[in-house]
Write an enzyme that holds these catalytic residues in place. Structure first.
Site, mmCIF file in Angstrom:
data_model
loop_
_atom_site.group_PDB
_atom_site.id
_atom_site.type_symbol
_atom_site.label_atom_id
_atom_site.label_comp_id
_atom_site.label_asym_id
_atom_site.label_seq_id
_atom_site.Cartn_x
_atom_site.Cartn_y
_atom_site.Cartn_z
ATOM 1 N N HIS A 1 0.822 -1.207 0.000
ATOM 2 C CA HIS A 1 0.000 0.000 0.000
ATOM 3 C C HIS A 1 0.861 1.265 0.000
ATOM 4 C CE1 HIS A 1 -3.653 -2.074 0.194
ATOM 5 N NE2 HIS A 1 -3.768 -2.269 1.494
ATOM 6 N N GLU B 1 6.842 -11.530 -21.219
ATOM 7 C CA GLU B 1 7.450 -11.388 -19.891
ATOM 8 C C GLU B 1 7.954 -12.717 -19.348
ATOM 9 O OE1 GLU B 1 4.514 -9.618 -17.295
ATOM 10 O OE2 GLU B 1 2.891 -10.791 -18.137
ATOM 11 N N ASP C 1 8.677 -8.507 -15.067
ATOM 12 C CA ASP C 1 8.677 -9.964 -14.926
ATOM 13 C C ASP C 1 9.764 -10.615 -15.760
ATOM 14 O OD1 ASP C 1 6.746 -10.785 -13.012
ATOM 15 O OD2 ASP C 1 5.215 -9.960 -14.325
ATOM 16 N N CYS D 1 6.203 -2.173 -21.540
ATOM 17 C CA CYS D 1 5.412 -1.533 -20.483
ATOM 18 C C CYS D 1 5.957 -1.825 -19.086
ATOM 19 C CB CYS D 1 3.949 -1.936 -20.594
ATOM 20 S SG CYS D 1 3.688 -3.715 -20.512
HETATM 21 C C1 PEP Z 1 5.867 -6.350 -16.238
HETATM 22 O O1 PEP Z 1 5.939 -7.477 -15.765
HETATM 23 O O2 PEP Z 1 6.826 -5.708 -16.704
HETATM 24 C C2 PEP Z 1 4.562 -5.647 -16.274
HETATM 25 C C3 PEP Z 1 4.428 -4.482 -16.872
HETATM 26 O O3 PEP Z 1 3.531 -6.242 -15.616
HETATM 27 P P1 PEP Z 1 3.315 -6.151 -14.018
HETATM 28 O O4 PEP Z 1 4.339 -5.215 -13.480
HETATM 29 O O5 PEP Z 1 1.921 -5.668 -13.826
HETATM 30 O O6 PEP Z 1 3.525 -7.575 -13.626
HETATM 31 MG MG MG Z 2 4.159 -8.636 -15.409
#
Ligand code: PEP
Ligand code: MG
Length: 567
Positions: free
Chosen positions: A190, A430, A454, A501
């Site tokens: 949080h 990922e 990931d 991302c």
């Molecule tokens: C990632 O794994 O880079 C990703 C963008 O997904 P999350 O951080 O939500 O696992």
């Molecule tokens: Mg991810």
């Protein structure tokens, strides 16, 4: 030498100031016997009502300031407070055992929280923390000692705590928290979520912090470092970095809504990572050209059961409305790993990050998946939807998800329900197996989006939530960069576009290598958008190609960082 603490960089920025070591310890509660049980029950009922009112106030305050994601936490607190197994049982104890209300509340809180903690799961540990938060608010109300918050703060401070509860953090007057430093916590705790949404630098999971209120501390929320009583040289360099950052930000923000084009004319697409409708608005204001990752799991977290199709429809619709014709990449539910949601049973897993996560879970829960797909297809009428699936490891999963999308379409068509007809389908890259076989997967999708958070943890075998190995989780490791390079090459060979991302896209240091590798779409937290756009405007794509090759040939992340010019 100033003492240094290392933790997880949870929210970027640099802060220097006096520490406020916060502890919300309650006075010792004794099992005081009561004679007038009826009066005691009435006293507890009044305290429950007052606490409930206060939670409503906190929720309203969060809606105005920290955003709906934080407000949802208070909504969940309210539900706990009203739950008969909590307040109902406390009232029963007062009646049965004839003991004071504060003792009864403490008993129930301890019992329920310990039950949650014993499950040994991060999600339930967070719920135990929620329960203790509510229990302590109720006891404070009974004792008339006010709340444990920060309402009284009049000077800006670096707040240091074992952990911070949402009800404490939301009471901080604007501008009074320079940074957060917590002993425990992960990037998804949080405190981390809140710090990012408020734009406050934060380092979490520093372990035991031997600090006293008034100690001068410096916090680097980029690198996850905290200096205690920093020496002159450190202070000087951090002050300089902070001033330079503020100037660079002001300059970048002035051009936030302009495209990001390199000096030799290569334009990239800069889009946002969002989790809520409030984020969507923030992203729009920050200059996002669309959304590259809508983490839909935030709709499922901190509530009793999964949202219905119409609840989901409403949220998706509002996000599509903010972006109009601009692309919105919506990722289907990505839970498992460190993200659990109520009402979805994951079972006991020894290694949750290697378990039933992302697409594995939704394919196993066809009803849940179909509900989300239908809500999305309905909400995307007239919008620019790009549907994305998380944690894909092999082609069979793409085939299964396509079949689920077809089934959702059929169901809507049979019911005569209006839906989106043209939208792209893509996957996150990922999992290393997907990265390595990207050339085989590319013909079956419209796009890839590389999730470096990931991909880094799986490639380097470094748990992304474990503070003791946090420093090893470096997405600039040549192994990760080589995977990124081959994914982009494979996709382009098949005429498909590639986004990224993970957090790496929002790191201006990484911009030259990502530009040089030919990344098409860059998706990041909204505050990073102006800075990354500005950085790209200073780069030549041709020169970056050469530099990217040097990074791929580097022997370590440190060498990559040196090539990229990190001080
Ligand atoms: C990632 O794994 O880079 C990703 C963008 O997904 P999350 O951080 O939500 O696992
Ligand atoms: Mg991810």
């Amino acid at each position: 030498m100033a003492e240094r603490l290392h933790g997880i960089a949870a929210s970027p920025g640099i802060a220097i100031g006096p520490a406020l070591v916060h502890s919300a310890v309650l006075p010792e509660i004794h099992n005081r016997r009561v004679d007038d049980v009826e009066a005691e029950v009435a006293r507890l009922e009044m305290a429950i009502e007052a606490t409930s009112k206060r939670l409503q106030e906190l929720e309203a305050r969060a809606h105005q300031g920290a955003g709906s994601e934080v407000a949802m936490i208070f909504e969940a607190h309210q539900m706990f407070l009203e739950d008969p197994s909590f307040s109902g049982e406390a009232l029963e104890i007062v009646e049965r055992d004839r003991i004071c209300s504060e003792a009864a509340v403490t008993q129930v809180t301890d019992r329920l929280a310990t039950e949650f903690e014993d499950l040994g799961d991060e999600y339930f540990a967070a719920r135990a923390a929620d329960l203790r938060d509510i229990g302590s608010q109720l006891v404070r109300q009974l004792l008339g000692i006010g709340d444990a918050g920060f309402m009284h703060l009049t000077e800006p401070v670096v707040i240091v705590a074992n952990d911070l509860t949402p009800s404490e953090t939301v009471t901080i007057p604007p501008g009074m928290a320079l940074a957060f430093v917590t002993e425990i916590g992960s990037p998804t705790s949080h405190t981390a979520i809140l710090a990012r949404s408020l734009g406050i630098p934060a380092v979490v999971g520093v372990g035991s912090a031997d600090l006293t209120t008034g100690d001068i501390v410096a916090v680097d929320g980029h690198g996850g470092t905290v200096w205690i009583d920093p020496d002159e040289a450190t202070l000087h360099s951090l002050h300089a970095r902070r001033t330079a950052e503020a100037q660079a930000r002001a300059q970048a923000e002035a051009h936030a809504h302009e495209p990001a084009r390199s000096t030799d004319g290569v334009q990239i697409e800069v889009v946002a990572n969002i989790g809520t409708t409030a984020d969507a608005e923030r992203a729009d204001q920050a200059g996002a050209e669309g959304v590259g990752l809508f983490r839909t799991e935030f709709l499922f977290i901190d509530r009793g059961s999964p949202p219905t199709e119409s609840e989901q429809y409403e949220t998706y619709r509002r996000v599509f409305e903010v972006f109009g014709e601009r692309p919105v990449v919506v990722r289907t539910l990505d839970v498992g790993g460190d993200k659990n949601v109520p009402g979805i049973e994951l079972g006991d897993e020894m290694n949750p990050f290697l378990g039933k996560r992302g697409i594995r879970l939704t394919l196993d829960e066809p009803e849940l998946f179909r509900t989300q797909l239908k809500a999305l297809l309905r909400a995307a009428v007239g919008a620019n939807l790009k549907l994305m699936f998380p944690m894909v490891a092999s082609l069979s999963e793409i085939e299964a998800t396509r079949a689920a999308v077809d089934a959702a379409k059929r169901e809507l068509d049979e019911g005569g329900v209006e839906r989106a007809h043209s939208f792209e389908i893509g996957i996150m890259i990922e999992v290393p197996s997907a990265a390595v076989t990207a050339d085989l997967l590319a013909p079956h999708v419209d796009f890839f989006s590389i999730g470096t958070n990931d991909l880094t943890q799986y490639t380097l075998a470094v748990d992304r939530t474990n503070p003791s190995v946090a420093l090893m989780a470096d997405a600039l490791h040549p192994a990760v960069l080589r995977l990124i390079a081959s994914v982009i090459e494979a996709a382009h060979a098949h005429g498909k576009w590639v986004g990224l991302c993970g957090e790496l896209a929002g790191d201006p240091l990484a911009a030259p290598v990502l530009l040089g590798l030919g990344l098409d779409e860059w998706s990041m937290n909204p505050p990073a958008i102006p800075l990354v756009k500005e950085r790209v405007r200073t780069l030549s794509a041709d020169d970056c190609k050469v530099l990217a090759q040097r990074c791929l040939a580097a022997t370590s992340p440190e060498v990559v960082r040196a090539i990229l010019g990190e001080d």
